[in-house]
Structures are given as structure tokens and as C-alpha cells.
Design a protein around this motif. Structure first.
Motif, PDB file in Angstrom:
ATOM      1  N   GLY A  95       6.529  57.730  68.734  1.00 51.52           N
ATOM      2  CA  GLY A  95       6.722  59.187  68.377  1.00 51.52           C
ATOM      3  C   GLY A  95       7.857  58.973  66.984  1.00 51.52           C
ATOM      4  O   GLY A  95       8.183  57.645  66.665  1.00 51.52           O
ATOM      5  N   LEU A  96       8.512  60.547  67.021  1.00 48.08           N
ATOM      6  CA  LEU A  96       9.063  61.004  65.887  1.00 48.08           C
ATOM      7  C   LEU A  96      10.967  61.286  66.925  1.00 48.08           C
ATOM      8  O   LEU A  96      10.421  61.955  67.697  1.00 48.08           O
ATOM      9  CB  LEU A  96       8.466  62.609  65.229  1.00 48.08           C
ATOM     10  CG  LEU A  96       9.305  63.046  64.447  1.00 48.08           C
ATOM     11  CD1 LEU A  96       9.988  62.123  63.012  1.00 48.08           C
ATOM     12  CD2 LEU A  96       9.603  64.358  63.953  1.00 48.08           C
ATOM     13  N   VAL A  97      11.995  60.577  66.563  1.00 47.72           N
ATOM     14  CA  VAL A  97      12.404  60.900  67.356  1.00 47.72           C
ATOM     15  C   VAL A  97      13.734  60.723  66.452  1.00 47.72           C
ATOM     16  O   VAL A  97      13.840  60.486  65.427  1.00 47.72           O
ATOM     17  CB  VAL A  97      13.197  59.814  68.325  1.00 47.72           C
ATOM     18  CG1 VAL A  97      12.718  58.132  67.243  1.00 47.72           C
ATOM     19  CG2 VAL A  97      14.160  60.268  68.658  1.00 47.72           C
ATOM     20  N   PRO A  98      14.807  61.707  66.707  1.00 44.24           N
ATOM     21  CA  PRO A  98      16.136  62.243  65.500  1.00 44.24           C
ATOM     22  C   PRO A  98      16.966  61.160  65.577  1.00 44.24           C
ATOM     23  O   PRO A  98      16.881  60.928  66.580  1.00 44.24           O
ATOM     24  CB  PRO A  98      16.837  63.480  65.723  1.00 44.24           C
ATOM     25  CG  PRO A  98      16.245  63.934  67.715  1.00 44.24           C
ATOM     26  CD  PRO A  98      14.494  63.262  67.722  1.00 44.24           C
ATOM     27  N   PRO A  99      17.398  60.581  64.485  1.00 47.14           N
ATOM     28  CA  PRO A  99      18.744  59.391  64.707  1.00 47.14           C
ATOM     29  C   PRO A  99      19.982  59.570  65.700  1.00 47.14           C
ATOM     30  O   PRO A  99      19.995  61.031  66.256  1.00 47.14           O
ATOM     31  CB  PRO A  99      19.902  60.166  63.294  1.00 47.14           C
ATOM     32  CG  PRO A  99      18.442  61.044  62.202  1.00 47.14           C
ATOM     33  CD  PRO A  99      17.645  61.173  62.977  1.00 47.14           C
ATOM     34  N   GLY A 110       9.668  51.777  62.642  1.00 45.83           N
ATOM     35  CA  GLY A 110       8.452  50.541  62.549  1.00 45.83           C
ATOM     36  C   GLY A 110       7.745  50.724  63.659  1.00 45.83           C
ATOM     37  O   GLY A 110       8.021  51.620  64.212  1.00 45.83           O
ATOM     38  N   MET A 111       6.796  49.956  63.010  1.00 44.77           N
ATOM     39  CA  MET A 111       5.781  50.130  64.313  1.00 44.77           C
ATOM     40  C   MET A 111       6.296  48.839  64.935  1.00 44.77           C
ATOM     41  O   MET A 111       6.884  47.687  64.802  1.00 44.77           O
ATOM     42  CB  MET A 111       4.548  49.269  63.641  1.00 44.77           C
ATOM     43  CG  MET A 111       3.147  48.772  65.014  1.00 44.77           C
ATOM     44  SD  MET A 111       2.488  50.369  65.135  1.00 44.77           S
ATOM     45  CE  MET A 111       1.383  51.271  63.929  1.00 44.77           C
ATOM     46  N   TYR A 112       6.038  49.189  66.690  1.00 47.20           N
ATOM     47  CA  TYR A 112       6.502  47.983  67.756  1.00 47.20           C
ATOM     48  C   TYR A 112       5.384  47.935  68.425  1.00 47.20           C
ATOM     49  O   TYR A 112       4.585  48.413  68.793  1.00 47.20           O
ATOM     50  CB  TYR A 112       7.169  49.060  68.569  1.00 47.20           C
ATOM     51  CG  TYR A 112       8.423  49.451  68.598  1.00 47.20           C
ATOM     52  CD1 TYR A 112       9.040  50.327  66.716  1.00 47.20           C
ATOM     53  CD2 TYR A 112      10.011  48.229  68.633  1.00 47.20           C
ATOM     54  CE1 TYR A 112      10.190  50.462  66.357  1.00 47.20           C
ATOM     55  CE2 TYR A 112      11.067  48.935  67.888  1.00 47.20           C
ATOM     56  CZ  TYR A 112      11.396  49.846  67.038  1.00 47.20           C
ATOM     57  OH  TYR A 112      12.188  49.960  66.216  1.00 47.20           O
ATOM     58  N   PHE A 113       5.751  46.503  68.656  1.00 46.10           N
ATOM     59  CA  PHE A 113       4.623  45.467  69.560  1.00 46.10           C
ATOM     60  C   PHE A 113       5.039  45.150  70.619  1.00 46.10           C
ATOM     61  O   PHE A 113       5.666  43.992  70.494  1.00 46.10           O
ATOM     62  CB  PHE A 113       3.618  44.640  68.349  1.00 46.10           C
ATOM     63  CG  PHE A 113       2.841  44.723  66.829  1.00 46.10           C
ATOM     64  CD1 PHE A 113       4.119  45.290  65.734  1.00 46.10           C
ATOM     65  CD2 PHE A 113       1.520  45.396  66.322  1.00 46.10           C
ATOM     66  CE1 PHE A 113       3.188  46.141  64.637  1.00 46.10           C
ATOM     67  CE2 PHE A 113       1.316  46.143  65.667  1.00 46.10           C
ATOM     68  CZ  PHE A 113       2.327  46.022  64.450  1.00 46.10           C
ATOM     69  N   CYS A 114       4.083  44.226  71.196  1.00 42.70           N
ATOM     70  CA  CYS A 114       4.377  43.616  72.380  1.00 42.70           C
ATOM     71  C   CYS A 114       3.367  42.532  72.313  1.00 42.70           C
ATOM     72  O   CYS A 114       2.797  42.415  72.196  1.00 42.70           O
ATOM     73  CB  CYS A 114       4.493  44.225  74.340  1.00 42.70           C
ATOM     74  SG  CYS A 114       2.829  45.081  74.871  1.00 42.70           S
ATOM     75  N   THR A 135       2.822  50.645  68.826  1.00 43.50           N
ATOM     76  CA  THR A 135       2.728  52.062  68.696  1.00 43.50           C
ATOM     77  C   THR A 135       4.303  52.132  67.765  1.00 43.50           C
ATOM     78  O   THR A 135       4.843  51.367  67.702  1.00 43.50           O
ATOM     79  CB  THR A 135       3.220  52.261  70.136  1.00 43.50           C
ATOM     80  OG1 THR A 135       3.422  53.605  69.919  1.00 43.50           O
ATOM     81  CG2 THR A 135       4.823  51.175  70.270  1.00 43.50           C
ATOM     82  N   GLN A 136       3.915  52.926  67.320  1.00 43.33           N
ATOM     83  CA  GLN A 136       4.875  53.588  65.344  1.00 43.33           C
ATOM     84  C   GLN A 136       5.780  54.350  66.280  1.00 43.33           C
ATOM     85  O   GLN A 136       5.860  55.568  67.159  1.00 43.33           O
ATOM     86  CB  GLN A 136       3.759  54.483  64.503  1.00 43.33           C
ATOM     87  CG  GLN A 136       4.481  55.091  64.246  1.00 43.33           C
ATOM     88  CD  GLN A 136       5.166  53.345  62.552  1.00 43.33           C
ATOM     89  OE1 GLN A 136       4.286  52.724  62.785  1.00 43.33           O
ATOM     90  NE2 GLN A 136       6.284  54.145  62.234  1.00 43.33           N
ATOM     91  N   VAL A 137       7.217  54.069  66.095  1.00 38.33           N
ATOM     92  CA  VAL A 137       8.848  55.206  66.137  1.00 38.33           C
ATOM     93  C   VAL A 137       8.782  55.687  64.747  1.00 38.33           C
ATOM     94  O   VAL A 137       9.099  54.176  63.725  1.00 38.33           O
ATOM     95  CB  VAL A 137       9.432  54.170  66.709  1.00 38.33           C
ATOM     96  CG1 VAL A 137      10.819  54.165  66.250  1.00 38.33           C
ATOM     97  CG2 VAL A 137       8.798  53.592  68.143  1.00 38.33           C
ATOM     98  N   THR A 138       9.492  56.755  64.253  1.00 39.60           N
ATOM     99  CA  THR A 138       9.743  57.504  63.114  1.00 39.60           C
ATOM    100  C   THR A 138      11.281  57.826  63.471  1.00 39.60           C
ATOM    101  O   THR A 138      11.086  58.537  64.155  1.00 39.60           O
ATOM    102  CB  THR A 138       8.404  58.314  62.563  1.00 39.60           C
ATOM    103  OG1 THR A 138       7.160  57.583  62.799  1.00 39.60           O
ATOM    104  CG2 THR A 138       9.353  58.595  61.376  1.00 39.60           C
TER     105      THR A 138
END
Length: 118
Positions: free
Chosen positions: A9-13, A92-96, A112-115
Motif C-alpha cells: 500500500g501507500l506509506v509515508p516516509p 516497488g513491487m515486492y515478491f516472495c 504486492t505494491q509498496v509506495t
């Protein structure tokens, strides 16, 4: 073998996020688990790995040491990536990936997308 990532998801710095990778229906303890990521315009890269037990050896790339932590729960057939103090470069897109011991067969999730953005 199906791997299903979630939690992006979207997360702030500076914020935190926990990713999960579930592997229902197979003997999870036979697999070394890893997390990879692919940033915009970049190649897929290893983030870290965890050995075949919950107390197994962990490896992290230098860029994430001290901020990202991999853990696993074999009873739930799930591996986690706890992301703390996130930075924009963690976007980025995170893959396991599951690698079966003895055969080295690899299985990937869909990502899963992390922004990271304010």
C-alpha cells in the motif's frame, strides 16, 4: 505451489508496513523463503532470505539492514516482511519466493505494491 502476497500500500516516509506471503496447502517448512523487490525502471533485486525454520539464518542486503525484518510462521505457512523506517527507495513491487530444499525448485508470488510517499 501458489504464493499469495498481501499487505502492500501507500506509506509515508518513516512509516511502517508488514507484508505477508501465504503458501496454503504445501509443506512450508521444506522451503527457504526470500523477499525480492523491483523498483520503477529497475531490475528485480533480493531484499533478504530466511532459512527453513523460524529461527533459521537470515540474510539482508545492506540497503535494508536494521529496517526490514523477515520472519516466518510455518504453522500458518506464511512469511512476513516487516518494513520500518521506510524510505522512498523502498518503493516497488515486492515478491516472495520459495526455494525447495534439495531440489532448488523456485516458486514466485504475483507481487504486492509498496509506495513510499508523503
Amino acid at each position: 505451489v501458489q504464493l499469495v502476497e498481501s499487505g502492500g500500500g501507500l506509506v509515508p516516509p518513516g512509516g511502517s508496513l508488514r507484508l505477508s506471503c501465504a503458501a496454503p496447502g504445501f509443506t512450508f517448512s521444506n522451503y527457504v523463503m526470500s523477499w525480492f523487490r523491483q523498483g520503477p525502471g529497475k531490475e528485480r533485486e533480493l531484499v533478504g532470505s530466511i532459512g527453513i525454520t523460524a529461527g533459521g539464518n537470515r540474510y539482508y542486503v545492506d540497503a535494508v539492514k536494521g529496517r526490514l525484518t523477515i520472519s516466518r510462521d510455518d504453522g500458518k505457512a506464511t512469511v512476513y516482511l516487516q518494513m520500518n523506517s521506510v524510505k522512498s527507495e523502498d518503493t516497488g513491487m515486492y515478491f516472495c519466493k520459495a526455494r525447495r530444499i534439495y531440489t532448488n525448485d523456485d516458486y514466485w508470488g504475483q507481487g504486492t505494491q509498496v509506495t513510499v510517499s508523503s
